[in-house]
Enzyme design. Structure first.
Site, PDB file in Angstrom:
ATOM      1  CE  LYS A 205     -20.833 -30.895  40.118  1.00 28.47           C
ATOM      2  NZ  LYS A 205     -20.664 -29.765  41.025  1.00 28.47           N
TER       3      LYS A 205
HETATM    4  C1  LIG Z   1     -24.180 -27.323  36.557  1.00 25.34           C
HETATM    5  C2  LIG Z   1     -22.691 -27.210  36.662  1.00 25.34           C
HETATM    6  N1  LIG Z   1     -21.964 -26.944  35.560  1.00 25.34           N
HETATM    7  C3  LIG Z   1     -20.632 -26.852  35.586  1.00 25.34           C
HETATM    8  C4  LIG Z   1     -19.931 -27.012  36.767  1.00 25.34           C
HETATM    9  C5  LIG Z   1     -18.450 -26.866  36.760  1.00 25.34           C
HETATM   10  O1  LIG Z   1     -17.815 -28.026  37.166  1.00 25.34           O
HETATM   11  P1  LIG Z   1     -16.263 -28.009  37.562  1.00 25.34           P
HETATM   12  O2  LIG Z   1     -16.175 -27.539  38.971  1.00 25.34           O
HETATM   13  O3  LIG Z   1     -15.838 -29.456  37.420  1.00 25.34           O
HETATM   14  O4  LIG Z   1     -15.568 -27.122  36.613  1.00 25.34           O
HETATM   15  C6  LIG Z   1     -20.620 -27.297  37.937  1.00 25.34           C
HETATM   16  C7  LIG Z   1     -19.892 -27.468  39.198  1.00 25.34           C
HETATM   17  O5  LIG Z   1     -20.346 -27.258  40.286  1.00 25.34           O
HETATM   18  C8  LIG Z   1     -22.034 -27.393  37.899  1.00 25.34           C
HETATM   19  O6  LIG Z   1     -22.744 -27.666  39.000  1.00 25.34           O
END
Ligand SMILES: Cc1ncc(COP(=O)(O)O)c(C=O)c1O
Length: 404
Positions: A205
């Site tokens: 990210k």
């Molecule tokens: C649009 C979106 N929502 C939620 C997530 C979930 O994030 P995390 O991996 O921090 O749980 C991601 C992760 O890739 C994402 O791209």
């Protein structure tokens, strides 16, 4: 904008048989840029022994809250946890429906299901890849409790339209800001439009802590409940266990989760946040180089950022339309891999996955824009870690693969 310094970076093509990069130099998609400041801060955790939730988490919460001009920030160990807890804190559960986009990562939809509610999908606008507000209204029922927009790739959703729909129908807004740390819409920060804004600090990210996430909320009661739910449902006072003032009794007042962030994670995030603008500028520069260098190729390039918004430049996505390229998307991915350039797919549309089809009876063709984008999209490397040479290799590889 691309600086003139970069106008001449694209070097001539290598021999057609040689890959653009050697296998040992494989360009990893989404590699994070980590500097000495992060390393020293993590080392400080290891030396003091304060690895778990403590002062560095509190510091990251304060600094992120201030950066986003929000009222309250609660750190957790992923955006998935952030979304799940936000659902619970909002009182969303069995019998409720939450409207979200058909083009997102599965975590967005899973969080709704984990809360016991039913996700209701809406197709995206084919130009922005964001949830189409015109379709949202037609999906509202008496069970609908919230709209969950995702600022796809870092491009702000049409928040005026979504907030207006939410107000007219008495719905909550919960934003999935996994791509949108730097995103703003008409001067307002993404993640501050509704009851909850959920962020991801996962390793690919814009700002990373390894695994990690943050929830913004304007409501102190929500912030307190989120904190409690993130730590087994132990009363607020339990967090004092993490101070140096000695043992304190705690009481479990709800059946919560183990979603708290560690100081080791926050140690990385504190310095990532300090360099957020610098990294954003570098990604903006790479984005502009791609837009310029790919302009004449048979690709569909991302739309320019919308007026009155700040794009977070999280993903640079192109569409490979086999009618224009004579090359299926998956062949493009394979060929880029042969050139030792890592690429990604964000995302196959949600209704193509068997679990959701079986559980909800969703059919991919009912969400035609998401389906087509999911079949044609490829994300090219956009990390601030990329050198000019890396960017040149990506450009040369794309040209080689498309013009072979
Ligand atoms: C649009 C979106 N929502 C939620 C997530 C979930 O994030 P995390 O991996 O921090 O749980 C991601 C992760 O890739 C994402 O791209």
């Amino acid at each position: 904008m691309a600086s003139s310094r970069r106008d001449a970076i694209i070097s001539p093509a290598s021999s057609p048989t040689e890959p653009i990069r050697s296998p040992k130099d494989f360009l990893i998609f989404g590699a994070p840029l980590i500097r000495d400041e992060e390393k020293r801060e993590v080392l400080d955790c290891l030396e003091t022994g304060w690895l778990g939730t403590g002062p560095k988490v509190a510091q990251l919460e304060r600094e992120f809250r201030d950066y986003k001009a929000a009222q309250y920030a609660v750190a957790v160990n992923s955006c998935t946890a952030a979304l799940h807890l936000s659902m619970l804190a909002a009182g969303i559960g069995p019998g409720d429906e939450v409207i979200t986009t058909a083009l997102t990562f599965c975590a967005t939809v899973n969080a709704i299901i984990h809360a016991g509610a039913k996700p209701v999908l809406v197709d995206v606008d084919p130009a922005t890849f964001n949830i189409d507000p015109r379709e949202v209204e037609s999906k509202i029922t008496y069970r609908t409790k919230a709209i969950l927009p995702v600022h796809f790739a870092g491009r702000a959703c049409d928040m005026d339209a979504l907030v207006s729909i939410a107000q007219r129908h008495g719905l909550m807004i919960m934003e999935d800001c996994a791509h949108a740390v730097e995103t703003t819409y008409r001067g307002k920060q993404a993640g501050t439009f509704g009851s909850f804004g959920c962020f991801s600090f996962y390793v690919t990210k814009n700002m990373i802590t390894g695994e990690g996430g943050m929830i913004l909320t304007p409501d102190e009661r929500h912030a307190d409940r989120l904190k409690m739910l993130a730590l087994h449902g132990m009363s607020k006072d339990a967090w004092r266990r993490f101070s140096d003032s000695g043992y304190k009794h705690y009481y479990v007042v709800e059946c919560g989760f183990k979603y708290n962030m560690m100081d080791i994670q926050a140690a990385i995030g504190i310095h990532q946040l300090r360099r957020i603008q610098q990294n954003w500028e570098r990604r903006q520069e790479i984005w502009a180089i791609y837009q310029r260098e790919f302009a004449g190729l048979p690709l569909v390039l991302p739309e320019p950022p919308d007026e009155g918004t700040r794009h977070a430049y999280h993903l640079y996505t192109v569409l490979i339309d086999p009618k224009r390229t004579n090359l299926p998307r998956d062949q493009f991915i394979e060929d880029m891999t042969t050139e030792n350039i890592g690429v990604g797919v964000h995302y196959q549309s949600i209704p193509v996955h068997p679990y959701y089809q079986e559980r909800f009876g969703w059919r991919p063709e009912d969400y035609p824009h998401s389906l087509r984008i999911g079949q044609q999209t490829v994300s090219l490397p956009l990390s601030p870690k990329l050198t000019d040479h890396d960017v040149s290799d990506v450009v040369r590889a794309v040209r080689k693969v498309l013009c072979h």
